[in-house]
Design a protein around this motif. Structure first.
Motif, mmCIF file in Angstrom:
data_model
loop_
_atom_site.group_PDB
_atom_site.id
_atom_site.type_symbol
_atom_site.label_atom_id
_atom_site.label_comp_id
_atom_site.label_asym_id
_atom_site.label_seq_id
_atom_site.Cartn_x
_atom_site.Cartn_y
_atom_site.Cartn_z
ATOM 1 N N SER A 55 0.844 -1.191 0.000
ATOM 2 C CA SER A 55 0.000 0.000 0.000
ATOM 3 C C SER A 55 0.878 1.239 0.000
ATOM 4 O O SER A 55 2.040 1.202 0.421
ATOM 5 C CB SER A 55 -0.920 0.006 1.221
ATOM 6 N N ASN A 56 0.320 2.300 -0.518
ATOM 7 C CA ASN A 56 1.009 3.586 -0.501
ATOM 8 C C ASN A 56 -0.040 4.685 -0.383
ATOM 9 O O ASN A 56 -1.239 4.420 -0.378
ATOM 10 C CB ASN A 56 1.888 3.761 -1.752
ATOM 11 N N SER A 57 0.406 5.910 -0.316
ATOM 12 C CA SER A 57 -0.506 7.024 -0.051
ATOM 13 C C SER A 57 -1.471 7.283 -1.191
ATOM 14 O O SER A 57 -2.526 7.897 -1.001
ATOM 15 C CB SER A 57 0.300 8.290 0.244
ATOM 16 N N THR A 58 -1.155 6.830 -2.381
ATOM 17 C CA THR A 58 -2.019 7.103 -3.532
ATOM 18 C C THR A 58 -2.878 5.910 -3.931
ATOM 19 O O THR A 58 -3.707 6.025 -4.831
ATOM 20 C CB THR A 58 -1.167 7.524 -4.741
ATOM 21 N N CYS A 59 -2.669 4.778 -3.301
ATOM 22 C CA CYS A 59 -3.426 3.571 -3.651
ATOM 23 C C CYS A 59 -3.676 2.781 -2.382
ATOM 24 O O CYS A 59 -2.812 2.013 -1.940
ATOM 25 C CB CYS A 59 -2.659 2.746 -4.686
ATOM 26 N N THR A 60 -4.863 2.990 -1.783
ATOM 27 C CA THR A 60 -5.156 2.372 -0.495
ATOM 28 C C THR A 60 -6.567 1.784 -0.481
ATOM 29 O O THR A 60 -7.417 2.139 -1.293
ATOM 30 C CB THR A 60 -5.045 3.403 0.643
ATOM 31 N N SER A 61 -6.788 0.908 0.492
ATOM 32 C CA SER A 61 -8.100 0.335 0.746
ATOM 33 C C SER A 61 -8.084 -0.340 2.106
ATOM 34 O O SER A 61 -7.078 -0.956 2.485
ATOM 35 C CB SER A 61 -8.479 -0.689 -0.324
ATOM 36 N N HIS A 97 -11.693 1.722 -4.297
ATOM 37 C CA HIS A 97 -10.630 0.997 -3.612
ATOM 38 C C HIS A 97 -9.495 0.728 -4.602
ATOM 39 O O HIS A 97 -9.744 0.453 -5.782
ATOM 40 C CB HIS A 97 -11.149 -0.322 -3.040
ATOM 41 N N CYS A 98 -8.257 0.810 -4.096
ATOM 42 C CA CYS A 98 -7.088 0.595 -4.955
ATOM 43 C C CYS A 98 -6.131 -0.358 -4.255
ATOM 44 O O CYS A 98 -5.884 -0.233 -3.042
ATOM 45 C CB CYS A 98 -6.403 1.932 -5.242
ATOM 46 N N PHE A 99 -5.602 -1.322 -5.010
ATOM 47 C CA PHE A 99 -4.671 -2.310 -4.484
ATOM 48 C C PHE A 99 -3.432 -2.344 -5.384
ATOM 49 O O PHE A 99 -3.544 -2.268 -6.610
ATOM 50 C CB PHE A 99 -5.303 -3.706 -4.452
ATOM 51 N N THR A 100 -2.263 -2.468 -4.773
ATOM 52 C CA THR A 100 -1.009 -2.522 -5.530
ATOM 53 C C THR A 100 -0.364 -3.888 -5.350
ATOM 54 O O THR A 100 -0.114 -4.319 -4.216
ATOM 55 C CB THR A 100 -0.026 -1.435 -5.081
ATOM 56 N N GLN A 119 -1.424 -1.538 -10.414
ATOM 57 C CA GLN A 119 -2.531 -1.092 -9.573
ATOM 58 C C GLN A 119 -3.838 -1.694 -10.078
ATOM 59 O O GLN A 119 -4.124 -1.664 -11.268
ATOM 60 C CB GLN A 119 -2.630 0.437 -9.553
#
Length: 337
Positions: A55-61, A97-100, A119
């Motif tokens: 996870s990072n600040s621009t892609c979280t859930s 929602h965003c997942f990396t 992503q």
């Protein structure tokens, strides 16, 4: 050789690239959600590739996501498809929602690192669902009477939405008190809103009839949830009286004359009526019975009946007497005609 993000990265000997035919998905109430991600060895060496959700600040859930398998071993230019899976719990709030997924070549030397990431996006749309509960699921109401009730709607969806009160049934006897629309808050799955309404029946159906109603909650157009209400109709009380003759002439002193009195039940249920007359000093009146039982007006028969009224003149009645007798019928509900 250094590649740009999204196209893999590495060098002439070691490299990895992640790709997917569809990175964007929408939740449709079917769990779990899966993405097929292709892992490709773009280097020239056999590679051990570690896969991890980061996870990072621009892609979280806040949702928990997993990748299976979390490690692959590939020869140069070989590929393998891995599965990224997430389960959306019931009541998850609507939103994006965003997942990396990150892939790292673990057997590459520190001086020649190789990694890639992709992503994956999930949209949880607004879900309009609710439960409905009545303060009273069954009501006994007399015609002409007005009673109150309350329905409470609980938001079982995942967002605030505007709910509209409505009802369905064979009679238009229900009225909402106040506005017919209110905001139904999500409130982390515990939001509720209540509508007060009244029930005012008439006597267009027989007494003791059970009339079903549905108390409904709507969004823009659709009936989202309902509660069943049973109305038990009470009884109305009314009667009509008709005389065979409203004037009797030439009554001889000491004699008795008769006339027929017809009573009709105008109420909506079976009832026993009392009949009587006013009195005049020296004169006597009588019926063969002081009561008559009749069916309600919605019945096909037995709604009216006749009684014989006898009027007896005293021996000293004067020829010039002209007397007025009032014939009345009384219902058990207290009405008199």
């Amino acid at each position: 050789v250094t590649t740009t993000a999204g196209d893999g990265s590495g060098n002439a000997l070691f490299g990895v690239e992640l790709s997917s035919g569809s990175t964007q998905k929408e939740f449709n109430n079917n769990n779990p959600i899966r993405w097929a991600v292709t892992v490709e060895n773009t280097g020239q060496q056999n590679e051990t590739i570690s896969l991890e959700m980061v996870s990072n600040s621009t892609c979280t859930s806040p949702l928990s996501v997993e990748v299976d398998p979390n490690q692959v071993v590939l020869d140069s230019e070989d590929t393998e498809v891995v599965q990224v899976e997430v389960t959306v719990p019931e009541g998850t709030e609507a939103g994006e929602h965003c997942f990396t997924l990150e892939a790292v070549v673990t057997n590459a030397p520190p001086s020649q690192p190789a990694s890639d990431s992709i992503q994956l996006h999930l949209t949880v749309p607004e879900l309009h669902t609710c439960d409905a509960a009545l303060n009273e699921a069954s009501m006994s109401v007399d015609p002409g009477e007005t009673l109150s009730n309350t329905v409470t709607f609980t938001n079982t969806g995942n967002a605030d939405w505007t709910i509209r009160f409505d009802f369905s049934g064979s009679r238009n006897w229900i009225s909402v008190v106040g506005g017919s629309t209110h905001l139904l808050p999500y409130n982390d799955g515990t939001g509720t809103v209540s509508f007060d309404f009244t029930v005012s029946p008439d006597d267009s159906m027989p007494a003791n009839t059970e009339i079903p109603f549905s108390i409904d909650g709507y969004d823009d157009q659709s009936n989202i949830c309902s509660a069943d209400l049973t109305l038990i109709l009470g009884q109305s009380h009314a009667a009509d009286i008709d005389l065979q003759s409203t004037r009797i002439s030439d009554v001889e002193p000491g004699t008795t004359v008769t006339t027929q009195v017809t009573v009709s039940n105008l109420g909506n249920g079976a009832e026993t009526f009392s009949v009587g007359t006013s009195t005049v000093l020296g004169w006597t009146t009588s019926f063969e019975t002081g009561t008559i039982t009749l069916n309600g007006r919605h019945d096909t028969s037995g709604t009216s009946g006749s009684l014989t009224l006898s009027i007896s003149a005293p021996q000293d009645a004067l020829a010039t007497d002209e007397l007025l007798f009032t014939v009345s019928v009384s219902s058990s509900g207290g009405s008199t005609t």
